[in-house]
Design a protein around this motif. Structure first.
Motif, PDB file in Angstrom:
ATOM      1  N   UNK A  68       4.728 -56.528   0.984  1.00  0.00           N
ATOM      2  CA  UNK A  68       4.718 -55.714  -0.234  1.00  0.00           C
ATOM      3  C   UNK A  68       3.455 -55.459  -1.007  1.00  0.00           C
ATOM      4  N   UNK A  69       2.409 -55.924  -0.306  1.00  0.00           N
ATOM      5  CA  UNK A  69       1.134 -55.891  -0.719  1.00  0.00           C
ATOM      6  C   UNK A  69       0.740 -54.305  -0.977  1.00  0.00           C
TER       7      UNK A  69
ATOM      8  N   UNK B 273       7.570 -61.639  -1.066  1.00  0.00           N
ATOM      9  CA  UNK B 273       7.398 -60.165  -1.641  1.00  0.00           C
ATOM     10  C   UNK B 273       6.611 -60.497  -2.883  1.00  0.00           C
ATOM     11  N   UNK B 274       5.301 -59.650  -3.054  1.00  0.00           N
ATOM     12  CA  UNK B 274       4.679 -59.591  -4.147  1.00  0.00           C
ATOM     13  C   UNK B 274       5.473 -59.039  -5.338  1.00  0.00           C
ATOM     14  N   UNK B 275       5.166 -59.841  -6.499  1.00  0.00           N
ATOM     15  CA  UNK B 275       5.791 -59.474  -7.764  1.00  0.00           C
ATOM     16  C   UNK B 275       4.609 -59.524  -8.730  1.00  0.00           C
TER      17      UNK B 275
ATOM     18  N   UNK C 118      12.046 -53.323   1.673  1.00  0.00           N
ATOM     19  CA  UNK C 118      13.254 -54.273   2.240  1.00  0.00           C
ATOM     20  C   UNK C 118      12.948 -54.104   3.825  1.00  0.00           C
ATOM     21  N   UNK C 119      12.448 -52.986   4.455  1.00  0.00           N
ATOM     22  CA  UNK C 119      12.422 -52.867   5.876  1.00  0.00           C
ATOM     23  C   UNK C 119      11.301 -54.026   6.247  1.00  0.00           C
ATOM     24  N   UNK C 120      10.300 -54.301   5.501  1.00  0.00           N
ATOM     25  CA  UNK C 120       9.353 -55.414   5.742  1.00  0.00           C
ATOM     26  C   UNK C 120       9.879 -56.630   5.780  1.00  0.00           C
ATOM     27  N   UNK C 121      10.946 -56.868   5.013  1.00  0.00           N
ATOM     28  CA  UNK C 121      11.610 -58.123   4.842  1.00  0.00           C
ATOM     29  C   UNK C 121      12.468 -58.210   6.134  1.00  0.00           C
TER      30      UNK C 121
END
Length: 381
Positions: free
Chosen positions: A147-148, A175-177, A201-204
């Motif tokens: 998520x970068x 995931x980047x927060x 979510x797809x990346x996860x």
């Protein structure tokens, strides 16, 4: 046990030494209670501890071993930024019992690393990883982020593939927060480059697929390991075990209380210098512990049974094996369905939670929306 570090620049050697001396004084403060516990894990992290001279890190470890009963087979981890790994230091770490290295890579894309303000590139990561293997580290963890800004599925898979080819024993993928007040939060141009929620979510899902194909089992929402190489230290957090945090801002769960240390380094050093002076006298050590902790700690909270049940559920359910119904009954003298019938029935009926004779765990689709589900296990809302 967790030793917290902050990051120093290279021109503050005096402050580094002062801070390490303060850490050791805080460790010694626990002497009245140390014999009651066996230390199973030590984690040196919370910043870039490898920027310290290895002799300073050894002083900390020696102090821990002097004060506490450290298990012969304890897992002892040190965090490392790829830009600060030195082969000779790694050899020294191994000689003094550090047996696990956690390297913060984040991405194999050098442009993305620069965007994040990282001081290393992928070549430096590879060099550091190889140095760790040559130094004898057989348990290495690598941190990766999804998520970068500007990241797509191709760049994520490329990072995961390049990491798995190197064969670390453990991989964390968070995931980047973007936290409010951080430099990144003040860059709208970069925030506009963040993947949307569906892509994230797809990346996860893709992360799990790629890592599973390479022999890594997901044992917690964001953590993957080869069989038997799960992080024992992190599992203490997720299963409600006690832990002591040493250093500024370090969090602890000890003697039925949760608390964090003060965050101002100058105040911390001053308090710990006073502790060191008192330790040289014939001072009542229990009284010293009690008086010192009143000014060293903040956000002190007594953990009552309701809070312990909540944490048992929402931390334990982050692990893919879930929680034990039998252990819940042993800890709290209540059946888990007596306390959590509503969310358990709701989410098991919808297929988000799987309940069998002894264990309760999230299904794959439950893990995908775990934040929403776990919020329903908070009793005081």
């Amino acid at each position: 046990m967790y030793c917290d570090f902050l990051s120093f620049d290279n021109e503050t050697n005096t402050k580094k030494i002062q801070y390490v001396n303060a850490l050791m004084s805080e460790i010694r403060m626990y002497k009245p209670y140390a014999d009651r516990y066996s230390v199973k894990t030590i984690y040196i992290g919370g910043g870039t501890p490898t920027i310290l001279d290895e002799a300073l890190i050894m002083n900390i470890l020696n102090t821990i071993n002097h004060i506490f009963n450290v298990d012969r087979f304890a897992e002892i981890t040190i965090e490392a930024n790829p830009g600060t790994i030195k082969y000779m230091d790694l050899l020294s770490y191994r000689e003094h019992g550090i047996n696990r290295l956690s390297i913060g890579l984040q991405s194999a894309d050098d442009d993305m690393l620069r965007l994040l303000g990282r001081i290393h590139n992928f070549d430096e990561f590879e060099s550091g990883f190889d140095a760790a293997r040559r130094a004898g580290f057989k348990n290495i963890s690598v941190d990766v982020m999804s998520g970068l800004p500007g990241q797509d599925m191709h760049t994520l898979v490329d990072t995961l593939t390049r990491v798995t080819e190197m064969g670390p024993e453990h991989i964390s993928v968070y995931s980047l927060q973007v936290e409010e007040g951080t430099p990144l939060s003040k860059r709208p141009d970069i925030l506009d480059m963040l993947p949307d929620e569906n892509t994230d979510r797809s990346m996860y899902a893709m992360t799990k697929k790629v890592l599973k194909a390479s022999g890594y089992n997901r044992y917690e929402v964001s953590n993957y390991a080869k069989p038997g190489m799960e992080s024992r230290h992190n599992c203490v957090y997720w299963t409600g075990g006690q832990y002591i945090g040493i250093g500024i801002g370090a969090a602890s769960y000890f003697k039925g209380e949760r608390f964090t240390n003060i965050k101002n380094i100058d105040n911390y050093i001053e308090i710990c210098e006073d502790i060191r002076d008192e330790l040289t006298k014939e001072t009542d050590r229990v009284r010293l512990y009690d008086s010192a902790t009143t000014i060293l700690r903040e956000d002190v909270q007594t953990v009552y049974i309701e809070s312990r049940m909540e944490e048992f559920m929402y931390l334990g359910l982050r692990m893919t094996k879930g929680i034990s119904r039998e252990e819940f009954k042993e800890r709290f003298n209540r059946d888990v369905f007596e306390v959590y019938a509503e969310p358990l029935n709701k989410y098991s009926t919808d297929g988000y939670i799987i309940v069998d004779d002894n264990r309760i765990r999230l299904s794959d689709k439950g893990i995908d929306v775990s934040n929403y589900i776990l919020a329903d296990f908070i009793l005081d809302k």
